[in-house]
Design a protein around this motif. Sequence first.
Motif, short mmCIF file in Angstrom:
data_model
loop_
_atom_site.label_atom_id
_atom_site.label_comp_id
_atom_site.label_asym_id
_atom_site.label_seq_id
_atom_site.Cartn_x
_atom_site.Cartn_y
_atom_site.Cartn_z
N ALA A 46 17.23 -5.87 -94.63
CA ALA A 46 15.84 -6.32 -94.66
C ALA A 46 14.92 -5.18 -95.10
CB ALA A 46 15.43 -6.83 -93.28
N LEU A 47 13.94 -5.53 -95.93
CA LEU A 47 12.98 -4.56 -96.46
C LEU A 47 11.56 -4.92 -96.01
CD1 LEU A 47 14.39 -4.34 -100.09
CD2 LEU A 47 14.71 -2.68 -98.25
N PRO A 48 10.63 -3.95 -96.05
CA PRO A 48 9.27 -4.21 -95.55
C PRO A 48 8.41 -5.07 -96.47
CG PRO A 48 9.45 -1.96 -96.35
CD PRO A 48 10.84 -2.52 -96.36
N THR A 49 8.65 -5.02 -97.77
CA THR A 49 7.91 -5.86 -98.72
C THR A 49 8.88 -6.38 -99.76
OG1 THR A 49 7.35 -4.05 -100.26
CG2 THR A 49 5.82 -4.44 -98.43
N GLU A 50 8.38 -7.18 -100.69
CA GLU A 50 9.24 -7.79 -101.70
C GLU A 50 9.81 -6.73 -102.65
OE1 GLU A 50 5.77 -10.70 -101.03
OE2 GLU A 50 6.09 -8.54 -101.08
N PRO A 51 11.13 -6.69 -102.79
CA PRO A 51 11.73 -5.82 -103.79
C PRO A 51 11.79 -6.52 -105.14
CG PRO A 51 13.46 -6.88 -102.54
CD PRO A 51 12.14 -7.40 -102.00
N GLY A 52 11.39 -5.83 -106.21
CA GLY A 52 11.45 -6.45 -107.53
C GLY A 52 12.72 -6.12 -108.28
N CYS A 53 13.17 -4.85 -108.17
CA CYS A 53 14.35 -4.42 -108.89
C CYS A 53 14.90 -3.17 -108.22
CB CYS A 53 14.03 -4.15 -110.36
SG CYS A 53 12.65 -3.01 -110.65
N MET A 54 16.10 -2.78 -108.62
CA MET A 54 16.74 -1.60 -108.01
C MET A 54 17.84 -1.11 -108.93
SD MET A 54 19.18 -3.28 -105.08
CE MET A 54 20.27 -4.66 -105.52
N ALA A 55 18.37 0.07 -108.59
CA ALA A 55 19.51 0.64 -109.30
C ALA A 55 20.25 1.57 -108.35
CB ALA A 55 19.05 1.40 -110.54
N PRO A 56 21.55 1.78 -108.58
CA PRO A 56 22.29 2.74 -107.77
C PRO A 56 21.92 4.17 -108.18
CG PRO A 56 23.68 1.93 -109.53
CD PRO A 56 22.40 1.15 -109.63
N ALA A 57 22.02 5.09 -107.25
CA ALA A 57 21.69 6.49 -107.51
C ALA A 57 22.96 7.33 -107.57
CB ALA A 57 20.75 7.02 -106.44
N ARG A 58 23.00 8.27 -108.49
CA ARG A 58 24.19 9.10 -108.67
C ARG A 58 24.53 9.88 -107.40
NH1 ARG A 58 27.55 8.36 -112.52
NH2 ARG A 58 25.90 8.42 -114.08
N ARG A 59 23.51 10.31 -106.67
CA ARG A 59 23.74 11.10 -105.45
C ARG A 59 23.89 10.23 -104.22
NH1 ARG A 59 21.15 16.85 -105.99
NH2 ARG A 59 20.91 17.02 -108.24
N GLY A 60 24.05 8.94 -104.41
CA GLY A 60 24.24 8.02 -103.30
C GLY A 60 22.99 7.23 -102.99
N GLY A 61 23.18 6.03 -102.48
CA GLY A 61 22.05 5.19 -102.12
C GLY A 61 21.47 4.47 -103.32
N LEU A 62 20.19 4.10 -103.19
CA LEU A 62 19.52 3.27 -104.18
C LEU A 62 18.13 3.78 -104.49
CD1 LEU A 62 20.26 -0.17 -102.44
CD2 LEU A 62 21.42 0.67 -104.49
N VAL A 63 17.63 3.38 -105.64
CA VAL A 63 16.21 3.46 -105.95
C VAL A 63 15.73 2.01 -106.04
CG1 VAL A 63 16.67 3.65 -108.45
CG2 VAL A 63 14.45 4.31 -107.54
N ILE A 64 14.62 1.72 -105.34
CA ILE A 64 14.15 0.34 -105.20
C ILE A 64 12.66 0.28 -105.50
CG2 ILE A 64 13.99 -1.67 -103.68
CD1 ILE A 64 16.11 -0.38 -101.90
N ALA A 65 12.25 -0.66 -106.35
CA ALA A 65 10.83 -0.90 -106.60
C ALA A 65 10.35 -1.99 -105.66
CB ALA A 65 10.60 -1.30 -108.05
N LEU A 66 9.48 -1.63 -104.73
CA LEU A 66 8.86 -2.59 -103.82
C LEU A 66 7.51 -3.01 -104.39
CD1 LEU A 66 9.80 -0.98 -100.39
CD2 LEU A 66 10.96 -2.82 -101.60
N ARG A 67 6.74 -3.75 -103.62
CA ARG A 67 5.47 -4.27 -104.10
C ARG A 67 4.55 -3.17 -104.62
NH1 ARG A 67 1.99 -8.63 -104.07
NH2 ARG A 67 3.65 -9.98 -103.33
N ASP A 68 4.45 -2.07 -103.90
CA ASP A 68 3.43 -1.06 -104.21
C ASP A 68 3.94 0.18 -104.91
OD1 ASP A 68 4.87 -0.17 -102.02
OD2 ASP A 68 3.15 0.74 -101.03
N GLY A 69 5.24 0.31 -105.09
CA GLY A 69 5.73 1.52 -105.72
C GLY A 69 7.25 1.61 -105.69
N ILE A 70 7.75 2.76 -106.11
CA ILE A 70 9.19 2.98 -106.24
C ILE A 70 9.65 3.91 -105.12
CG2 ILE A 70 11.01 3.85 -107.74
CD1 ILE A 70 9.16 3.15 -110.12
N TYR A 71 10.73 3.52 -104.45
CA TYR A 71 11.20 4.21 -103.26
C TYR A 71 12.67 4.61 -103.43
CZ TYR A 71 6.99 2.54 -100.91
OH TYR A 71 5.68 2.31 -100.55
N ARG A 72 13.03 5.64 -102.66
CA ARG A 72 14.41 6.14 -102.68
C ARG A 72 15.03 5.99 -101.30
NH1 ARG A 72 19.09 7.64 -103.35
NH2 ARG A 72 19.76 9.52 -104.45
N ALA A 73 16.20 5.36 -101.24
CA ALA A 73 16.98 5.26 -100.01
C ALA A 73 18.27 6.02 -100.23
CB ALA A 73 17.26 3.81 -99.66
#
Length: 310
Positions: free
Chosen positions: A53-80
């Motif tokens: 579950a995420l705090p706002t609507e995710p629009g798109c994402m991609a896997p990260a080379r160093r592990g985890g994800l990069v995710i674009a939420l409603r207001d910006g781009i985030y790194r998990a």
Amino acid sequence: MWTSIEDSLCELGESPFWHPQERSLYWLDIPGRAVLRTRGDIGTPGATVERWALPTEPGCMAPARRGGLVIALRDGIYRAREWGGELAAMARVEHDVRTMRFNDGKCDALGRFWGGSLNEAKDRPNAALYCLDARSDTGISPTITQMANQATTANGLAFSPDARTLYWADTAAHVVHAWDWDAEANSLSHARVFQQFGAKPEGWTPASPLHYDGRPDGATIDAQGHYWVAMFEGAQLLRFSPSGERVASVAVPVQCPTMPCFGGDDLKTLFVTSARKGRPADEIAQRPASGMVIAMRVDTPGLPVSFFED
């Protein structure tokens, strides 16, 4: 023959990609505010789907080379950094989050993350396409740049295998644009219409005799450089050659496919997300796979997913 992934039901599935190291399919449920992924071999006993579950609507994402994800939420781009981990803001854009959010996107082969926005009111073409460069070897801080604009619903982003052409669609305008792309310099030139589809006829319904191809949603590229686009409300995927020739129309068992991707160990499984949010009850009854991820084996493989570099 199409099959459905068990327990993959979403309101609006989007942004699928195949993670080769995990041998998992990832995708999003935008209004459901969740990331989903498969665990175990798809279609075998014991295979499951996990949801985060995420705090706002995710629009798109991609896997990260160093592990985890990069995710674009409603207001910006985030790194998990890991599944279910803390979401650290990397970049924000100047749009009104009351009516604007991120939508379609992915990484290019050099590890930059691209995401387009969407105007939920659909009253003017003020959506844009952004590129986030966070590569540590550049020696500069993460930088987000607007690369294109004048869209209402950003979609259909794809990059040619030779990194010389970029495709980007505006769903509301029923159009797919193409640009010459210098990947190293990350510059776009020679903007042109790659495909212009007909508008939805007045009074059209899925049962109508009126012809409607649907409107371009998410897209991907295969190993031959052909552009595959999901046609929302058109119940089909269309495949176009780099020259723009329509070479195939593939019917799908959902009225509203949203985005294709290639996966499996040989990249010859075509996965497609779909939507059921807001669809009529009789349509759902006739097309019960609506909102699920569907899959089919194909002859031409796709390209491996590009990882985010930071």
